[in-house]
Design an enzyme around this catalytic site. Structure first.
Site: not given
Ligand code: AQP
Length: 335
Positions: A115, A199, A202
């Site tokens: 991230k 993956k 969102k």
């Protein structure tokens, strides 16, 4: 202090774009656990702000996750549904656990590396400490089981290590149970529809990478039609899915939605082309998701009802967390 035997805690971040991975990897499993466990389901808004959130959208997304819980079948009268920021004990325990966990442990967390990306110096301190807040979320209820998708396994291990170290450091043997991850079903890691090696998430910039809990029947069909696959027919066996991530992902999604194994799906569709399988998958996805989407819409039209559920849930959550944090204060030596 009595020890809970079968207490489940889990959460979902209100960061928008709630998707099929969140549903199959987490929320759907939350529903089944109500029959056998005491369940606490949280909308983790304090986790969400580790990455900038527009305040108005955060509020709407918090209600949306709560609506998804209820629409999926979680009963707020028997289980606790609330948002994290209403229960101050999460933040208080997180600070204490920040002083128990080691920097070396956090440096190994792959989610932070993913991230934060290359510009790690500019990531928030909260994003780095995220797994400690997650440990606090679980431990403040002395929860024994945590249903999550496969991507959260490493964070769960850190929560166990932190619990163990707290118990050892303070001579408080068994005070915190070591929470068990529950990673269940054939879709523990739903992959992006655009890239079967990534993956479903969102924050993927492509809307076509995910099916969301807001999508219409047309959206779902369009996204599945465009999903990345290969030119070969579906294999007859699960081994035949190796090296075919796009195909493996779609078969896994079908299996999870239909309540079948991948082998059973391939017994039915093996040898057929994607031009036949994709419409069948789209029909199944619409059949399973549309009633939940419709119910979410209905609930979202009544924000006062959702706010009431969250407030009542917070009162019940505080009643469980406050005695634990009071005991933690004593153990640590705070007067
Ligand atoms: N693709 C997935 N497959 C299976 N389970 C998944 N989960 C998330 N993505 C998948 C599970 O959903 C629960 C809630 O996740 P979260 O709200 O903590 O968000 P996340 O894991 O950060 O979700 P995203 O979509 O991947 O967000 P971004 O894009 O921000 O990184 C967890 O139990 C998680 O395992």
């Amino acid at each position: 202090m009595e020890k809970p035997q079968n207490r489940v805690f889990s959460g979902v971040q209100p960061t928008g774009n709630l998707h099929l991975g969140n549903y199959l990897g987490a929320i759907r499993n939350f529903v089944g656990l109500q029959q056998t466990h005491e369940c606490i389901y949280c909308v983790v808004d304090m986790h969400a702000i580790t990455v900038w959130q527009d305040p108005k959208e955060l509020a709407a997304n918090t209600r949306e996750v709560a609506a998804a819980y209820i629409a999926a079948g979680i009963d707020p009268s028997t289980n606790i549904i609330f948002n994290q920021s209403k229960v101050a004990a999460h933040a208080e325990l997180a600070w204490i656990l920040n002083c128990v966990a080691r920097i070396g442990w956090l440096n190994r967390m792959t989610q932070f590396k993913d991230k934060a990306g290359k510009d790690r110096e500019k990531a928030s301190v909260g994003l780095y400490a995220y797994p400690i807040l997650m440990a606090a979320d679980i431990l403040v209820y002395r929860a024994t089981h945590v249903p999550v998708g496969d991507d959260q396994k490493q964070h769960l291990e850190l929560a166990r290590d932190t619990a163990q170290k707290f118990n050892n450091d303070f001579g408080a043997q068994d005070f915190f149970p070591l929470p068990e991850p529950l990673i269940m079903g054939p879709a523990t890691r739903v992959m992006s529809l655009r890239d079967g090696t990534k993956k479903m998430s969102k924050s993927d910039p492509s809307d076509y990478s995910r099916i969301t809990m807001r999508d219409s029947a047309d959206d779902i069909a369009k996204k599945i039609r465009k999903a990345q696959t290969d030119p070969d027919a579906l294999p007859e066996t699960v081994e035949g899915l190796q090296g075919r991530p796009g195909a493996d992902n779609l078969v896994g999604i079908y299996a999870a939605l239909a309540g079948m194994t991948k082998a059973e799906v391939l017994a039915q569709y093996g040898g057929q082309q994607f031009s036949a399988f994709k419409p069948a998958l789209a029909d199944l996805a619409v059949e399973k998701l549309s009633p939940i989407t419709d119910e979410m819409k209905r609930l979202m039209a009544d924000p006062a009802y959702i706010d009431n559920v969250l407030e009542k849930g917070a009162v019940r959550a505080r009643a469980l967390a406050d005695p634990v944090i009071a005991r933690v204060r004593e153990i640590v030596g705070f007067i």
